[in-house]
Design an enzyme around this catalytic site. Structure first.
Site, PDB file in Angstrom:
ATOM      1  N   GLU A   1       0.775  -1.016   0.432  1.00 20.52           N
ATOM      2  CA  GLU A   1      -0.026  -0.073  -0.134  1.00 20.52           C
ATOM      3  C   GLU A   1       1.119   1.189   0.150  1.00 20.52           C
ATOM      4  O   GLU A   1       0.470   2.045  -0.739  1.00 20.52           O
ATOM      5  CB  GLU A   1      -0.954  -0.323   1.531  1.00 20.52           C
ATOM      6  CG  GLU A   1      -2.395  -1.018   1.404  1.00 20.52           C
ATOM      7  CD  GLU A   1      -3.238  -0.967   2.271  1.00 20.52           C
ATOM      8  OE1 GLU A   1      -2.871  -0.312   3.067  1.00 20.52           O
ATOM      9  OE2 GLU A   1      -4.106  -1.919   2.022  1.00 20.52           O
TER      10      GLU A   1
ATOM     11  N   HIS B   1     -10.174   1.860   0.328  1.00 19.74           N
ATOM     12  CA  HIS B   1     -10.610   0.685   1.702  1.00 19.74           C
ATOM     13  C   HIS B   1     -12.020   0.672   1.618  1.00 19.74           C
ATOM     14  O   HIS B   1     -12.835  -0.056   2.122  1.00 19.74           O
ATOM     15  CB  HIS B   1     -10.035   1.142   3.129  1.00 19.74           C
ATOM     16  CG  HIS B   1      -8.319   1.717   3.365  1.00 19.74           C
ATOM     17  ND1 HIS B   1      -7.335   2.172   2.225  1.00 19.74           N
ATOM     18  CD2 HIS B   1      -8.254   0.486   4.263  1.00 19.74           C
ATOM     19  CE1 HIS B   1      -6.958   1.350   2.911  1.00 19.74           C
ATOM     20  NE2 HIS B   1      -6.299   0.149   3.548  1.00 19.74           N
TER      21      HIS B   1
END
Length: 322
Positions: free
Chosen positions: A170, A203
């Site tokens: 990420e 997310h």
């Protein structure tokens, strides 16, 4: 002698440099940068769903498959930055790896100082955890240096995901690859608050999982998604700040891993703690010390001036100077 307002065209694009060395981005670069970041974010999230499965996300088989897909996307992600450079004609002095925070200069401070700063912010939760832990200090140290403990951790797919793979991939995709593309079309300050939007939206895919397995009511899932977006966006801004100030990838990765381990501070438990005054005082002290040390511990002088990504800024920024 060249005047400050003289412009020297770059032969590869409309990119120009003022006589004082200030970078002027080519026309239309912002659209290309934003679309490139959006494509990169969609590729990362989309890779999680290329595998058809009726199993929940925490099942080891699902985690292993997703490891494969996100590692592939992460390995390919530098190609996005390279293609962006070729298309826009932006030719910075630092190498591609340096722009992405992979370099040796200032490496030791980049490993230690951002993590220390993050631990200071979590002073309250750390004290609360120490008070509630049944182990003594020496017991904790023995466990920490026990090879079997780490062997168990490395054999746990959820631990590997939360502490290693997710932080590394990420931060590589959403910070190291996106920020070099966003900084040239905006100030570093603007890029710090723009980059986390891609991270926060990415997310939202957890909503799909919650709805699919009916883990809660619709309103509860929506509120959880909004909270997670807000929390991850704020956290993303913090690690983007660290990346721009230090010019290193390792600091954001370690801070991300630490925050995943700690989770969101349990303020409700702190309010009900037997030593509530002490714990809450540590919470407050941690926040105050964090604000006090935020700029000194991320001073670019520790990591090599200027940090590579700051060389892409179209105007001088206080974030990039000591």
């Amino acid at each position: 002698m060249v005047e400050d307002d003289d412009l020297t065209p770059n032969v590869m694009s409309n990119q120009v440099w003022r006589g004082n060395g200030e970078f002027v981005p080519p026309d239309g670069i912002c659209w290309v940068s934003v679309l490139s970041c959006l494509l990169l974010a969609c590729s990362y999230v989309g890779s999680l769903y290329v595998w058809r499965s009726d199993l929940p996300r925490d099942h080891p088989a699902v985690i292993k498959r997703r490891f494969t897909s996100v590692l592939i996307v992460s390995a390919v992600s530098p190609v996005f930055v390279w293609a962006w450079k070729m298309y826009t004609g932006v030719m910075p002095g630092p190498s591609l790896l340096a722009l992405m925070g992979i370099r040796f200069e200032g490496l030791i401070p980049a490993i230690v100082l951002p993590l220390l700063l993050t631990m200071v912010l979590f002073l309250g939760p750390l004290i609360q955890l120490a008070m509630d832990c049944p182990w003594g200090f020496m017991d904790g140290m023995r466990v920490t240096f026990d090879p079997w403990f780490w062997a168990l951790c490395l054999g746990d797919m959820r631990w590997l995901r939360n502490q290693v793979v997710a932080p590394l991939t990420e931060e590589l995709v959403f910070r190291a690859c996106m920020l070099p593309m966003l900084v040239p079309c905006a100030s570093p300050s603007t890029a710090i608050f723009t980059c986390p939007l891609f991270f926060g939206v990415a997310h939202f895919h957890h909503v799909i999982e919650l709805l699919r397995f009916r883990q809660g009511t619709l309103s509860g899932i929506f509120l959880a998604a909004v909270f997670q977006f807000s929390y991850t966006a704020v956290f993303g801004a913090y690690t983007a700040f660290i990346f721009i100030r230090t010019g290193h990838l390792v600091g954001p990765v370690l801070c991300h891993s630490f925050c995943n381990h700690m989770g969101f501070p349990a303020l409700g438990m702190a309010l009900e703690h037997p030593h509530r005054l002490t714990v809450l005082s540590c919470y407050l002290l941690g926040v105050l010390l964090f604000l006090l040390l935020l700029f000194p511990l991320t001073d670019p002088i520790f990591y090599g001036l200027p940090t590579p990504v700051c060389t892409l800024a179209s105007v001088p920024s206080s974030l990039c100077i000591s």
